[in-house]
Scaffold this motif. Structure first.
Motif, PDB file in Angstrom:
ATOM      1  N   PHE A 151       5.871  -1.571 -10.801  1.00 24.02           N
ATOM      2  CA  PHE A 151       6.626  -1.882 -12.011  1.00 24.02           C
ATOM      3  C   PHE A 151       6.734  -3.385 -12.212  1.00 24.02           C
ATOM      4  CE2 PHE A 151       7.931   2.279 -10.545  1.00 24.02           C
ATOM      5  CZ  PHE A 151       7.761   3.023 -11.699  1.00 24.02           C
ATOM      6  N   GLU A 152       6.892  -3.809 -13.467  1.00 22.86           N
ATOM      7  CA  GLU A 152       6.907  -5.241 -13.760  1.00 22.86           C
ATOM      8  C   GLU A 152       8.071  -5.973 -13.105  1.00 22.86           C
ATOM      9  OE1 GLU A 152       9.147  -5.569 -18.072  1.00 22.86           O
ATOM     10  OE2 GLU A 152       6.982  -5.708 -18.000  1.00 22.86           O
ATOM     11  N   ASP A 153       9.120  -5.272 -12.731  1.00 23.19           N
ATOM     12  CA  ASP A 153      10.225  -5.924 -12.023  1.00 23.19           C
ATOM     13  C   ASP A 153       9.930  -6.044 -10.528  1.00 23.19           C
ATOM     14  OD1 ASP A 153      10.606  -3.365 -11.018  1.00 23.19           O
ATOM     15  OD2 ASP A 153      12.694  -3.222 -11.622  1.00 23.19           O
ATOM     16  N   THR A 154       8.709  -5.712 -10.120  1.00 20.63           N
ATOM     17  CA  THR A 154       8.165  -5.721  -8.757  1.00 20.63           C
ATOM     18  C   THR A 154       8.652  -4.567  -7.893  1.00 20.63           C
ATOM     19  OG1 THR A 154       9.755  -7.252  -7.722  1.00 20.63           O
ATOM     20  CG2 THR A 154       7.814  -8.242  -8.778  1.00 20.63           C
ATOM     21  N   GLY A 155       9.361  -3.609  -8.465  1.00 17.51           N
ATOM     22  CA  GLY A 155       9.687  -2.390  -7.742  1.00 17.51           C
ATOM     23  C   GLY A 155       8.438  -1.514  -7.662  1.00 17.51           C
ATOM     24  N   GLU A 156       8.443  -0.577  -6.735  1.00 14.47           N
ATOM     25  CA  GLU A 156       7.287   0.297  -6.552  1.00 14.47           C
ATOM     26  C   GLU A 156       7.737   1.713  -6.224  1.00 14.47           C
ATOM     27  OE1 GLU A 156       4.378  -3.118  -4.696  1.00 14.47           O
ATOM     28  OE2 GLU A 156       5.484  -1.839  -3.337  1.00 14.47           O
ATOM     29  N   LEU A 157       6.901   2.662  -6.622  1.00 15.24           N
ATOM     30  CA  LEU A 157       7.078   4.059  -6.252  1.00 15.24           C
ATOM     31  C   LEU A 157       5.822   4.453  -5.487  1.00 15.24           C
ATOM     32  CD1 LEU A 157       8.696   6.683  -6.426  1.00 15.24           C
ATOM     33  CD2 LEU A 157       7.529   7.157  -8.580  1.00 15.24           C
ATOM     34  N   LEU A 158       5.991   4.824  -4.224  1.00 16.53           N
ATOM     35  CA  LEU A 158       4.855   5.184  -3.384  1.00 16.53           C
ATOM     36  C   LEU A 158       4.465   6.635  -3.622  1.00 16.53           C
ATOM     37  CD1 LEU A 158       5.843   3.398  -0.042  1.00 16.53           C
ATOM     38  CD2 LEU A 158       4.657   2.489  -2.047  1.00 16.53           C
ATOM     39  N   PRO A 159       3.229   6.996  -3.287  1.00 16.62           N
ATOM     40  CA  PRO A 159       2.758   8.366  -3.539  1.00 16.62           C
ATOM     41  C   PRO A 159       3.609   9.446  -2.882  1.00 16.62           C
ATOM     42  CG  PRO A 159       0.929   6.964  -2.894  1.00 16.62           C
ATOM     43  CD  PRO A 159       2.178   6.162  -2.728  1.00 16.62           C
ATOM     44  N   ASP A 160       4.269   9.133  -1.768  1.00 12.89           N
ATOM     45  CA  ASP A 160       5.081  10.136  -1.081  1.00 12.89           C
ATOM     46  C   ASP A 160       6.502  10.208  -1.643  1.00 12.89           C
ATOM     47  OD1 ASP A 160       6.259   7.837  -0.076  1.00 12.89           O
ATOM     48  OD2 ASP A 160       5.746   8.249   2.012  1.00 12.89           O
ATOM     49  N   GLY A 161       6.788   9.440  -2.708  1.00 15.00           N
ATOM     50  CA  GLY A 161       8.096   9.490  -3.348  1.00 15.00           C
ATOM     51  C   GLY A 161       9.064   8.405  -2.899  1.00 15.00           C
ATOM     52  N   ARG A 162       8.686   7.619  -1.871  1.00 16.70           N
ATOM     53  CA  ARG A 162       9.565   6.532  -1.442  1.00 16.70           C
ATOM     54  C   ARG A 162       9.631   5.454  -2.516  1.00 16.70           C
ATOM     55  NH1 ARG A 162       7.269   4.197   3.704  1.00 16.70           N
ATOM     56  NH2 ARG A 162       5.355   5.118   2.896  1.00 16.70           N
ATOM     57  N   VAL A 163      10.788   4.825  -2.607  1.00 19.08           N
ATOM     58  CA  VAL A 163      11.019   3.769  -3.581  1.00 19.08           C
ATOM     59  C   VAL A 163      11.103   2.436  -2.849  1.00 19.08           C
ATOM     60  CG1 VAL A 163      12.663   2.866  -5.273  1.00 19.08           C
ATOM     61  CG2 VAL A 163      12.228   5.327  -5.141  1.00 19.08           C
ATOM     62  N   ILE A 164      10.386   1.438  -3.362  1.00 21.33           N
ATOM     63  CA  ILE A 164      10.477   0.074  -2.856  1.00 21.33           C
ATOM     64  C   ILE A 164      11.254  -0.709  -3.909  1.00 21.33           C
ATOM     65  CG2 ILE A 164       9.206  -1.970  -2.109  1.00 21.33           C
ATOM     66  CD1 ILE A 164       8.711   0.498  -0.342  1.00 21.33           C
ATOM     67  N   ALA A 165      12.390  -1.249  -3.509  1.00 18.34           N
ATOM     68  CA  ALA A 165      13.246  -1.991  -4.442  1.00 18.34           C
ATOM     69  C   ALA A 165      12.523  -3.241  -4.942  1.00 18.34           C
ATOM     70  CB  ALA A 165      14.540  -2.388  -3.743  1.00 18.34           C
ATOM     71  N   PRO A 166      12.859  -3.695  -6.143  1.00 19.65           N
ATOM     72  CA  PRO A 166      12.257  -4.931  -6.659  1.00 19.65           C
ATOM     73  C   PRO A 166      12.430  -6.070  -5.661  1.00 19.65           C
ATOM     74  CG  PRO A 166      13.521  -3.860  -8.370  1.00 19.65           C
ATOM     75  CD  PRO A 166      13.799  -3.120  -7.096  1.00 19.65           C
ATOM     76  N   HIS A 167      11.384  -6.878  -5.526  1.00 22.65           N
ATOM     77  CA  HIS A 167      11.409  -7.960  -4.551  1.00 22.65           C
ATOM     78  C   HIS A 167      10.861  -9.262  -5.125  1.00 22.65           C
ATOM     79  CE1 HIS A 167       7.804  -5.460  -4.055  1.00 22.65           C
ATOM     80  NE2 HIS A 167       7.160  -6.590  -3.903  1.00 22.65           N
ATOM     81  N   ARG A 168      11.068  -9.437  -6.421  1.00 27.21           N
ATOM     82  CA  ARG A 168      10.592 -10.674  -7.043  1.00 27.21           C
ATOM     83  C   ARG A 168      11.423 -11.850  -6.536  1.00 27.21           C
ATOM     84  NH1 ARG A 168      12.499  -8.393 -12.541  1.00 27.21           N
ATOM     85  NH2 ARG A 168      14.724  -8.547 -12.268  1.00 27.21           N
ATOM     86  N   PRO A 169      10.813 -13.026  -6.481  1.00 29.00           N
ATOM     87  CA  PRO A 169      11.566 -14.193  -6.019  1.00 29.00           C
ATOM     88  C   PRO A 169      12.643 -14.578  -7.024  1.00 29.00           C
ATOM     89  CG  PRO A 169       9.357 -14.817  -6.706  1.00 29.00           C
ATOM     90  CD  PRO A 169       9.446 -13.320  -6.787  1.00 29.00           C
ATOM     91  N   LEU A 170      13.727 -15.111  -6.526  1.00 29.95           N
ATOM     92  CA  LEU A 170      14.802 -15.572  -7.401  1.00 29.95           C
ATOM     93  C   LEU A 170      14.365 -16.832  -8.140  1.00 29.95           C
ATOM     94  CD1 LEU A 170      17.882 -15.236  -5.043  1.00 29.95           C
ATOM     95  CD2 LEU A 170      17.324 -13.810  -7.003  1.00 29.95           C
ATOM     96  N   ASP A 171      14.848 -16.989  -9.353  1.00 31.43           N
ATOM     97  CA  ASP A 171      14.615 -18.205 -10.108  1.00 31.43           C
ATOM     98  C   ASP A 171      15.425 -19.312  -9.441  1.00 31.43           C
ATOM     99  OD1 ASP A 171      14.319 -20.214 -11.963  1.00 31.43           O
ATOM    100  OD2 ASP A 171      15.502 -19.227 -13.522  1.00 31.43           O
TER     101      ASP A 171
END
Length: 68
Positions: free
Chosen positions: A40-60
């Motif tokens: 996702f554009e906010d750098t979050g991810e959804l893995l094929p097994d359903g796990r969610v990776i929280a957004p991890h974009r660098p702070l401004d």
């Protein structure tokens, strides 16, 4: 899943975002990578097994408040 040579990083790899794009929908804010990861554009991810990776974009750096 990946047919590239050399193969793209797996969905479990730390460099999973380096996989090739299969579908890109910037108007909806997401891309599908050939390893099955929805990125996702906010750098979050959804893995094929359903796990969610929280957004991890660098702070401004301009938005960080530091103590004086």
């Amino acid at each position: 899943m990946c047919q590239h040579q050399p193969t793209c990083p797996s969905a479990d790899s730390t460099d999973r975002e380096a996989a090739h794009l299969v579908a890109h929908h910037p108007e909806q804010g997401w891309s599908l990578l050939c390893n099955g990861v929805l990125h996702f554009e906010d750098t979050g991810e959804l893995l094929p097994d359903g796990r969610v990776i929280a957004p991890h974009r660098p702070l401004d750096p301009g938005s960080v408040v530091t103590a004086a």
